[in-house]
Design a protein around this motif. Structure first.
Motif, PDB file in Angstrom:
ATOM      1  N   ASN A 159       0.803  -1.237   0.000  1.00  0.00           N
ATOM      2  CA  ASN A 159       0.000   0.000   0.000  1.00  0.00           C
ATOM      3  C   ASN A 159       0.828   1.276   0.000  1.00  0.00           C
ATOM      4  O   ASN A 159       0.319   2.338   0.320  1.00  0.00           O
ATOM      5  N   CYS A 160       2.083   1.183  -0.332  1.00  0.00           N
ATOM      6  CA  CYS A 160       2.929   2.370  -0.443  1.00  0.00           C
ATOM      7  C   CYS A 160       2.504   3.148  -1.685  1.00  0.00           C
ATOM      8  O   CYS A 160       2.191   2.555  -2.724  1.00  0.00           O
ATOM      9  N   PRO A 161       2.489   4.476  -1.614  1.00  0.00           N
ATOM     10  CA  PRO A 161       2.134   5.271  -2.795  1.00  0.00           C
ATOM     11  C   PRO A 161       3.049   5.006  -3.991  1.00  0.00           C
ATOM     12  O   PRO A 161       2.658   5.217  -5.128  1.00  0.00           O
ATOM     13  N   SER A 162       4.249   4.523  -3.732  1.00  0.00           N
ATOM     14  CA  SER A 162       5.204   4.252  -4.807  1.00  0.00           C
ATOM     15  C   SER A 162       5.223   2.794  -5.241  1.00  0.00           C
ATOM     16  O   SER A 162       6.127   2.376  -5.973  1.00  0.00           O
ATOM     17  N   ALA A 163       4.245   2.005  -4.819  1.00  0.00           N
ATOM     18  CA  ALA A 163       4.244   0.571  -5.129  1.00  0.00           C
ATOM     19  C   ALA A 163       4.267   0.315  -6.631  1.00  0.00           C
ATOM     20  O   ALA A 163       5.014  -0.546  -7.105  1.00  0.00           O
ATOM     21  N   GLU A 164       3.460   1.026  -7.388  1.00  0.00           N
ATOM     22  CA  GLU A 164       3.431   0.828  -8.844  1.00  0.00           C
ATOM     23  C   GLU A 164       4.777   1.195  -9.467  1.00  0.00           C
ATOM     24  O   GLU A 164       5.251   0.503 -10.369  1.00  0.00           O
ATOM     25  N   LEU A 165       5.371   2.258  -8.995  1.00  0.00           N
ATOM     26  CA  LEU A 165       6.684   2.668  -9.498  1.00  0.00           C
ATOM     27  C   LEU A 165       7.743   1.617  -9.168  1.00  0.00           C
ATOM     28  O   LEU A 165       8.571   1.271 -10.012  1.00  0.00           O
ATOM     29  N   THR A 166       7.691   1.084  -7.959  1.00  0.00           N
ATOM     30  CA  THR A 166       8.608   0.012  -7.568  1.00  0.00           C
ATOM     31  C   THR A 166       8.433  -1.200  -8.474  1.00  0.00           C
ATOM     32  O   THR A 166       9.403  -1.819  -8.900  1.00  0.00           O
ATOM     33  N   MET A 167       7.179  -1.525  -8.764  1.00  0.00           N
ATOM     34  CA  MET A 167       6.908  -2.653  -9.658  1.00  0.00           C
ATOM     35  C   MET A 167       7.528  -2.430 -11.026  1.00  0.00           C
ATOM     36  O   MET A 167       8.184  -3.309 -11.571  1.00  0.00           O
ATOM     37  N   GLU A 168       7.309  -1.252 -11.593  1.00  0.00           N
ATOM     38  CA  GLU A 168       7.799  -0.969 -12.942  1.00  0.00           C
ATOM     39  C   GLU A 168       9.320  -0.873 -13.001  1.00  0.00           C
ATOM     40  O   GLU A 168       9.944  -1.447 -13.883  1.00  0.00           O
ATOM     41  N   GLN A 169       9.909  -0.132 -12.070  1.00  0.00           N
ATOM     42  CA  GLN A 169      11.339   0.167 -12.160  1.00  0.00           C
ATOM     43  C   GLN A 169      12.242  -0.891 -11.545  1.00  0.00           C
ATOM     44  O   GLN A 169      13.399  -0.986 -11.912  1.00  0.00           O
ATOM     45  N   THR A 170      11.734  -1.640 -10.605  1.00  0.00           N
ATOM     46  CA  THR A 170      12.586  -2.628  -9.951  1.00  0.00           C
ATOM     47  C   THR A 170      12.156  -4.042 -10.291  1.00  0.00           C
ATOM     48  O   THR A 170      12.894  -4.782 -10.930  1.00  0.00           O
ATOM     49  N   VAL A 171      10.973  -4.419  -9.876  1.00  0.00           N
ATOM     50  CA  VAL A 171      10.548  -5.817  -9.993  1.00  0.00           C
ATOM     51  C   VAL A 171      10.450  -6.259 -11.447  1.00  0.00           C
ATOM     52  O   VAL A 171      11.076  -7.242 -11.850  1.00  0.00           O
ATOM     53  N   LYS A 172       9.675  -5.544 -12.253  1.00  0.00           N
ATOM     54  CA  LYS A 172       9.490  -5.950 -13.661  1.00  0.00           C
ATOM     55  C   LYS A 172      10.806  -5.907 -14.430  1.00  0.00           C
ATOM     56  O   LYS A 172      11.114  -6.821 -15.195  1.00  0.00           O
ATOM     57  N   THR A 173      11.567  -4.861 -14.230  1.00  0.00           N
ATOM     58  CA  THR A 173      12.827  -4.715 -14.962  1.00  0.00           C
ATOM     59  C   THR A 173      13.761  -5.887 -14.683  1.00  0.00           C
ATOM     60  O   THR A 173      14.280  -6.512 -15.608  1.00  0.00           O
ATOM     61  N   VAL A 174      13.942  -6.197 -13.415  1.00  0.00           N
ATOM     62  CA  VAL A 174      14.859  -7.274 -13.025  1.00  0.00           C
ATOM     63  C   VAL A 174      14.357  -8.632 -13.507  1.00  0.00           C
ATOM     64  O   VAL A 174      15.103  -9.413 -14.101  1.00  0.00           O
ATOM     65  N   LEU A 175      13.069  -8.916 -13.244  1.00  0.00           N
ATOM     66  CA  LEU A 175      12.551 -10.239 -13.602  1.00  0.00           C
ATOM     67  C   LEU A 175      12.446 -10.451 -15.106  1.00  0.00           C
ATOM     68  O   LEU A 175      12.750 -11.535 -15.605  1.00  0.00           O
TER      69      LEU A 175
END
Length: 95
Positions: free
Chosen positions: A45-61
């Motif tokens: 529920n962090c306001p930056s969750a979507e950004l974290t998903m796009e820039q960290t999780v999706k990029t790496v995986l």
């Protein structure tokens, strides 16, 4: 690509980043070429969750597993948490 391989990449490259923010990631399921994950801890529920998903999780995986068509962020309450809360409420009601 197996769940074990995905967990290894998460452990090596994603979780250390999320840990800086007292967060973590949980694999919910792998359906075909779509991975469903939940951000937990302070990342939930962090306001930056979507950004974290796009820039960290999706990029790496997707770099590690180009065959992944998508990585989907699961939000809301987990089924396990709902089951735990039902059990707690049931015990309170029985007292």
């Amino acid at each position: 690509m197996t769940l074990q391989q995905i967990e290894q990449v998460l452990n090596e490259k994603v979780r250390p980043e999320l840990a800086h923010h007292e967060g973590d990631i949980q694999v919910v399921k792998l359906e075909g070429e779509v991975l469903h994950v939940r951000l937990i801890g302070h990342c939930n529920n962090c306001p930056s969750a979507e950004l974290t998903m796009e820039q960290t999780v999706k990029t790496v995986l997707q770099e590690a597993f180009p065959e992944l068509a998508d990585i989907v962020l699961v939000t809301g309450v987990s089924d396990d948490l709902i089951a735990d809360m039902r059990e707690i409420l049931k015990r309170r009601h029985e007292q």
